[in-house]
Design a protein around this motif. Structure first.
Motif, PDB file in Angstrom:
ATOM      1  N   ASP A   6      19.908   3.964  77.777  1.00  0.00           N
ATOM      2  CA  ASP A   6      19.134   4.759  78.237  1.00  0.00           C
ATOM      3  C   ASP A   6      18.991   6.038  77.204  1.00  0.00           C
ATOM      4  N   LEU A   7      20.310   6.666  77.190  1.00  0.00           N
ATOM      5  CA  LEU A   7      20.539   7.871  76.499  1.00  0.00           C
ATOM      6  C   LEU A   7      19.989   7.748  75.104  1.00  0.00           C
ATOM      7  N   ALA A   8      20.315   6.700  74.391  1.00  0.00           N
ATOM      8  CA  ALA A   8      19.945   6.377  72.873  1.00  0.00           C
ATOM      9  C   ALA A   8      18.313   6.442  73.104  1.00  0.00           C
ATOM     10  N   ALA A   9      17.670   5.845  73.678  1.00  0.00           N
ATOM     11  CA  ALA A   9      16.107   5.856  73.906  1.00  0.00           C
ATOM     12  C   ALA A   9      15.678   7.337  74.025  1.00  0.00           C
ATOM     13  N   GLN A  12      16.224   9.095  70.700  1.00  0.00           N
ATOM     14  CA  GLN A  12      15.040   8.729  69.848  1.00  0.00           C
ATOM     15  C   GLN A  12      13.678   9.458  70.175  1.00  0.00           C
ATOM     16  N   SER A  13      13.484   9.529  71.307  1.00  0.00           N
ATOM     17  CA  SER A  13      12.266   9.971  71.879  1.00  0.00           C
ATOM     18  C   SER A  13      11.942  11.611  71.507  1.00  0.00           C
ATOM     19  N   ARG A  14      13.098  12.120  71.191  1.00  0.00           N
ATOM     20  CA  ARG A  14      13.032  13.684  71.080  1.00  0.00           C
ATOM     21  C   ARG A  14      12.989  13.879  69.604  1.00  0.00           C
ATOM     22  N   LYS A  15      13.184  12.990  68.670  1.00  0.00           N
ATOM     23  CA  LYS A  15      13.364  12.910  67.129  1.00  0.00           C
ATOM     24  C   LYS A  15      11.742  13.542  66.994  1.00  0.00           C
ATOM     25  N   GLY A  16      11.629  14.389  66.319  1.00  0.00           N
ATOM     26  CA  GLY A  16      10.135  14.705  65.802  1.00  0.00           C
ATOM     27  C   GLY A  16       9.403  15.738  66.694  1.00  0.00           C
ATOM     28  N   ALA A  17      10.050  15.911  68.022  1.00  0.00           N
ATOM     29  CA  ALA A  17       9.491  16.706  69.094  1.00  0.00           C
ATOM     30  C   ALA A  17       9.641  18.253  68.731  1.00  0.00           C
ATOM     31  N   ASP A  18       9.060  18.860  69.409  1.00  0.00           N
ATOM     32  CA  ASP A  18       9.185  20.429  69.287  1.00  0.00           C
ATOM     33  C   ASP A  18      10.425  20.864  69.645  1.00  0.00           C
ATOM     34  N   PRO A  19      11.107  21.486  68.729  1.00  0.00           N
ATOM     35  CA  PRO A  19      12.636  21.914  68.882  1.00  0.00           C
ATOM     36  C   PRO A  19      12.677  23.031  70.263  1.00  0.00           C
ATOM     37  N   ASP A  20      11.641  23.600  70.586  1.00  0.00           N
ATOM     38  CA  ASP A  20      11.631  24.438  71.776  1.00  0.00           C
ATOM     39  C   ASP A  20      11.588  23.572  73.287  1.00  0.00           C
ATOM     40  N   SER A  21      11.299  22.291  72.835  1.00  0.00           N
ATOM     41  CA  SER A  21      11.025  21.447  73.868  1.00  0.00           C
ATOM     42  C   SER A  21      12.464  20.863  74.636  1.00  0.00           C
ATOM     43  N   SER A  22      13.479  20.839  73.676  1.00  0.00           N
ATOM     44  CA  SER A  22      14.611  20.217  74.227  1.00  0.00           C
ATOM     45  C   SER A  22      15.796  20.603  73.211  1.00  0.00           C
ATOM     46  N   TRP A  23      17.175  20.539  73.697  1.00  0.00           N
ATOM     47  CA  TRP A  23      18.439  20.519  72.844  1.00  0.00           C
ATOM     48  C   TRP A  23      18.397  19.657  71.981  1.00  0.00           C
ATOM     49  N   THR A  24      18.270  18.460  72.008  1.00  0.00           N
ATOM     50  CA  THR A  24      18.188  17.392  71.270  1.00  0.00           C
ATOM     51  C   THR A  24      17.092  17.766  70.001  1.00  0.00           C
ATOM     52  N   ALA A  25      16.008  17.861  70.354  1.00  0.00           N
ATOM     53  CA  ALA A  25      14.980  18.059  69.443  1.00  0.00           C
ATOM     54  C   ALA A  25      15.389  19.411  68.509  1.00  0.00           C
ATOM     55  N   ILE A  66      29.946  10.879  72.878  1.00  0.00           N
ATOM     56  CA  ILE A  66      28.821  10.027  72.629  1.00  0.00           C
ATOM     57  C   ILE A  66      27.418  10.524  72.415  1.00  0.00           C
ATOM     58  N   TYR A  67      27.084  11.475  73.429  1.00  0.00           N
ATOM     59  CA  TYR A  67      25.844  12.072  73.146  1.00  0.00           C
ATOM     60  C   TYR A  67      25.623  12.508  71.779  1.00  0.00           C
ATOM     61  N   HIS A  68      26.599  13.216  71.113  1.00  0.00           N
ATOM     62  CA  HIS A  68      26.411  13.672  69.779  1.00  0.00           C
ATOM     63  C   HIS A  68      26.732  12.756  68.721  1.00  0.00           C
ATOM     64  N   LEU A  69      27.185  11.655  69.170  1.00  0.00           N
ATOM     65  CA  LEU A  69      27.302  10.599  68.000  1.00  0.00           C
ATOM     66  C   LEU A  69      26.048  10.015  67.886  1.00  0.00           C
ATOM     67  N   LEU A  70      25.371   9.651  69.030  1.00  0.00           N
ATOM     68  CA  LEU A  70      23.797   8.848  69.040  1.00  0.00           C
ATOM     69  C   LEU A  70      23.060   9.896  68.337  1.00  0.00           C
ATOM     70  N   VAL A  71      23.172  11.414  68.704  1.00  0.00           N
ATOM     71  CA  VAL A  71      22.164  12.146  67.831  1.00  0.00           C
ATOM     72  C   VAL A  71      22.417  12.247  66.287  1.00  0.00           C
ATOM     73  N   MET A  72      23.719  12.100  65.885  1.00  0.00           N
ATOM     74  CA  MET A  72      23.981  12.049  64.530  1.00  0.00           C
ATOM     75  C   MET A  72      23.408  10.542  63.841  1.00  0.00           C
ATOM     76  N   LEU A  73      23.633   9.630  64.646  1.00  0.00           N
ATOM     77  CA  LEU A  73      23.062   8.382  64.129  1.00  0.00           C
ATOM     78  C   LEU A  73      21.630   8.214  64.220  1.00  0.00           C
ATOM     79  N   ASP A  77      18.697   7.839  61.180  1.00  0.00           N
ATOM     80  CA  ASP A  77      17.881   6.471  61.452  1.00  0.00           C
ATOM     81  C   ASP A  77      18.893   5.426  61.580  1.00  0.00           C
ATOM     82  N   VAL A  78      20.115   5.409  61.862  1.00  0.00           N
ATOM     83  CA  VAL A  78      21.027   4.408  62.418  1.00  0.00           C
ATOM     84  C   VAL A  78      20.635   4.103  63.731  1.00  0.00           C
ATOM     85  N   THR A  79      20.506   2.872  64.320  1.00  0.00           N
ATOM     86  CA  THR A  79      20.342   2.706  65.640  1.00  0.00           C
ATOM     87  C   THR A  79      21.659   2.203  66.492  1.00  0.00           C
ATOM     88  N   LEU A  80      21.582   2.560  67.854  1.00  0.00           N
ATOM     89  CA  LEU A  80      22.685   2.021  68.462  1.00  0.00           C
ATOM     90  C   LEU A  80      22.697   0.214  68.332  1.00  0.00           C
TER      91      LEU A  80
END
Length: 103
Positions: A6-9, A12-25, A66-73, A77-80
């Motif tokens: 769920d976290l990985a998904a 992934q959904s935050r990639k390309g999102a508005d940087p003001d919309s989330s920490w991940t973006a 784990i969160y930051h590993l998934l963000v880095m991957l 463009d490396v998937t879980l």
């Protein structure tokens, strides 16, 4: 689906999102190098808590790792699923044999 999937998904959904919309973006907007740097910082914090022996803080820092590993991957463009496939490939192989095979 497990929490990590769920976290990985979500990541992934935050990639390309508005940087003001989330920490991940915001992390993605700073580039893969910054994502890798943040992963390294969190890994060091987890190591410190492991050495100190504070179980609750180690659990918290491990979640950050784990969160930051998934963000880095995801930034590269490396998937879980790819990581899981590599783990499956290694299953049944002794760690010493696997490490020797990598040289």
């Amino acid at each position: 689906m497990s929490e990590i999937h769920d976290l990985a998904a979500t990541i992934q959904s935050r990639k390309g999102a508005d940087p003001d919309s989330s920490w991940t973006a915001k992390l993605f907007a700073k580039g893969p190098e910054k994502c890798a740097e943040k992963f390294g910082e969190e890994a060091i914090e987890a190591i410190i808590e492991a050495v100190k022996g504070d179980r609750a803080k180690l659990v918290s820092e491990a979640a950050d790792v784990i969160y930051h590993l998934l963000v880095m991957l995801t930034a590269r463009d490396v998937t879980l699923a790819e990581v899981e496939a590599e783990l499956a490939r290694r299953a049944g192989t002794s760690g010493l044999e696997e490490k020797a095979a990598r040289g």
